[in-house]
Design a protein around this motif. Sequence first.
Motif, PDB file in Angstrom:
ATOM      1  N   GLY A 272      55.739  15.335  15.227  1.00 28.08           N
ATOM      2  CA  GLY A 272      56.659  15.538  16.331  1.00 28.08           C
ATOM      3  C   GLY A 272      57.671  16.628  16.035  1.00 28.08           C
ATOM      4  O   GLY A 272      57.714  17.194  14.944  1.00 28.08           O
TER       5      GLY A 272
ATOM      6  N   GLN B  23      63.486  12.481  12.852  1.00 30.19           N
ATOM      7  CA  GLN B  23      63.160  12.857  14.225  1.00 30.19           C
ATOM      8  C   GLN B  23      63.583  11.736  15.170  1.00 30.19           C
ATOM      9  O   GLN B  23      63.701  10.569  14.773  1.00 30.19           O
TER      10      GLN B  23
ATOM     11  N   MET C  18      62.978   9.884  19.127  1.00 27.25           N
ATOM     12  CA  MET C  18      62.014   9.720  20.204  1.00 27.25           C
ATOM     13  C   MET C  18      62.636  10.157  21.528  1.00 27.25           C
ATOM     14  O   MET C  18      63.136   9.354  22.333  1.00 27.25           O
ATOM     15  N   GLU C  19      62.609  11.468  21.771  1.00 29.28           N
ATOM     16  CA  GLU C  19      63.135  12.059  22.998  1.00 29.28           C
ATOM     17  C   GLU C  19      62.427  13.383  23.253  1.00 29.28           C
ATOM     18  O   GLU C  19      61.666  13.869  22.425  1.00 29.28           O
TER      19      GLU C  19
ATOM     20  N   ASN D 288      58.802  14.693  21.840  1.00 25.22           N
ATOM     21  CA  ASN D 288      58.205  13.535  21.170  1.00 25.22           C
ATOM     22  C   ASN D 288      57.887  12.430  22.178  1.00 25.22           C
ATOM     23  O   ASN D 288      56.815  11.822  22.144  1.00 25.22           O
ATOM     24  N   LEU D 289      58.833  12.154  23.071  1.00 25.20           N
ATOM     25  CA  LEU D 289      58.614  11.146  24.104  1.00 25.20           C
ATOM     26  C   LEU D 289      57.524  11.595  25.069  1.00 25.20           C
ATOM     27  O   LEU D 289      56.725  10.775  25.552  1.00 25.20           O
TER      28      LEU D 289
ATOM     29  N   LYS E 164      54.155  10.796  23.609  1.00 24.70           N
ATOM     30  CA  LYS E 164      53.918   9.352  23.692  1.00 24.70           C
ATOM     31  C   LYS E 164      53.518   8.967  25.118  1.00 24.70           C
ATOM     32  O   LYS E 164      52.568   8.198  25.337  1.00 24.70           O
ATOM     33  N   ASN E 165      54.222   9.507  26.120  1.00 21.81           N
ATOM     34  CA  ASN E 165      53.903   9.199  27.513  1.00 21.81           C
ATOM     35  C   ASN E 165      52.512   9.726  27.897  1.00 21.81           C
ATOM     36  O   ASN E 165      51.788   9.082  28.656  1.00 21.81           O
TER      37      ASN E 165
ATOM     38  N   TYR F 100      49.724   7.050  17.966  1.00 22.65           N
ATOM     39  CA  TYR F 100      50.948   7.619  17.422  1.00 22.65           C
ATOM     40  C   TYR F 100      51.633   6.572  16.551  1.00 22.65           C
ATOM     41  O   TYR F 100      51.448   5.357  16.715  1.00 22.65           O
TER      42      TYR F 100
ATOM     43  N   GLU G 206      55.182   6.215  13.390  1.00 20.56           N
ATOM     44  CA  GLU G 206      56.250   6.887  12.663  1.00 20.56           C
ATOM     45  C   GLU G 206      56.134   6.538  11.182  1.00 20.56           C
ATOM     46  O   GLU G 206      55.661   5.463  10.812  1.00 20.56           O
TER      47      GLU G 206
ATOM     48  N   PHE H 203      57.507  11.470  13.505  1.00 23.75           N
ATOM     49  CA  PHE H 203      56.528  10.894  14.436  1.00 23.75           C
ATOM     50  C   PHE H 203      55.204  11.627  14.267  1.00 23.75           C
ATOM     51  O   PHE H 203      55.160  12.864  14.220  1.00 23.75           O
TER      52      PHE H 203
ATOM     53  N   TYR I  67      51.132  12.075  15.674  1.00 24.00           N
ATOM     54  CA  TYR I  67      50.267  11.886  16.836  1.00 24.00           C
ATOM     55  C   TYR I  67      48.846  12.326  16.460  1.00 24.00           C
ATOM     56  O   TYR I  67      48.652  13.447  15.976  1.00 24.00           O
TER      57      TYR I  67
END
Length: 487
Positions: A90, A106, A108-109, A112-113, A116-117, A153, A155, A165, A167
Amino acid sequence: MFFELTSYKYFNGEILFGAGVSVGQQFFSRAEMVVVGLHGRWMSGIDYMGKSYKKQGEYNNYTFPLAVAVVLSGNYEDNEDDMEEVVYSGEGGNDILGTKQQIRDQVMERGNLALKNSMEQLVPVRVIRGHKFRDTYPRKVYTYDGLYMINEYWEEKGISGFIVFKYKLDRFGGQPKASSKVVLFSNKKSSSRAPSAKDELVCKDIAKGQEKLRIPVINEVDNHRGFTYSNSLKVADNVILPPNAAGCNCKGKCTNPMSCSCAERNGSSFPYVLENGNRLLFEPKDVVFECGPNCGCGPNCLNRTSQQGIKYHLEVFRTKEKGWGVRTLDFIPSGSPVCEYIGELKRTKDINDVFDNDYIFEIDCWQTMHGIGGREKRLKDVQIPVHNNVDNIDDMPEYCIDARKTGSVSRFVNHSCEPNLFVQCVLSSHHDLELAQVVLFAAENITPSQELTYDYGYILDGVVGPDGNIKELACRCGAASCSKRLY
């Protein structure tokens, strides 16, 4: 599989939008990718659609932000890349402008978010790989390598001890082969692992240290193997080379065309320019006179450009229909010398079964200058020495280079009806046109992963076998203007 989001469409592994971007297309800057919409962010490695898209009614069913593309360019120490499978780190917490190491956790925003989405909503992402080239221009080239699905994904603590993070991206099947593969193998910067068995490496360096750069051989078709490599011309016993010609009186490097006798032979100018590496100016010439052994300048003189060896990373590979071929792993600017045709210098009359061999290069500088046998005349702005003014010029050149048993990487370069290389005769140690050196130059800007080709110069119905019958050979170059026959 079909998925459509904003102006991007994915269908059977193809990306369709605007003018279209196909797998393997090269870009020389992030700005180019922004313009075509491949990756819309100048600095970030993750391109995503923000929450503002939620306001558009057609996206009510999606959770934003949503990732659409990622760039792998070696800026994160925790990335792993095996072409078909990627473990992508990430964004954030990395000292990008300094050590390139992780210096904080890192979060989660943002990007990175978005990744994930995209994973949770089964949205594929485009993967672009950036490769550094220290010795060529531009310094970095970006290659679009197709669509990947984010399947997992997590961490973890990274190499530097901070939370990162990760992926896991898997490439969709049915897409054209990821063309970054050969660049990855050459540079070995994206992964610490050695090439895997699927690379089918025949040898790490076919030149065995004779060139400044390694020339690996990749065989993905069969197990046909090589020959004896040589980076210098061999001379048959019955061929006598002319004595070394008188040289210029320049010191160190030739800089003044008005006082350099070698420049005078080239029409009172130097044939090469320094821009983007030493390149041939304008277009192919009858002959290029370079400085030789009796010149006062040194080996780094601009007018010795073709003598400075191979300076671009090349790779020999096995094609499906054309035998061996050569591709570049670097960007090659137009007008740059790529390689000299090397083999054994022989008299053409001494070659047996010449019409059944693809590795014999006739030195036809004289014939080209006079447009004999359908050859295309070139610029005539050079001084031809008096002893070269012969009255009778035959169609068959007196000398040839036989690369059947020994030669350089040049003997693997294939023919094309739309070539990206051209043949240039060069004289340096002597001035006999019938024994000129044969050098392949870039006819255009050549991007990494492209196969190198030149026009073999055959004339249709111009090859006659020992039985007196016209011989035919199909051309498989695949060019749009292909004549369908090599001869």
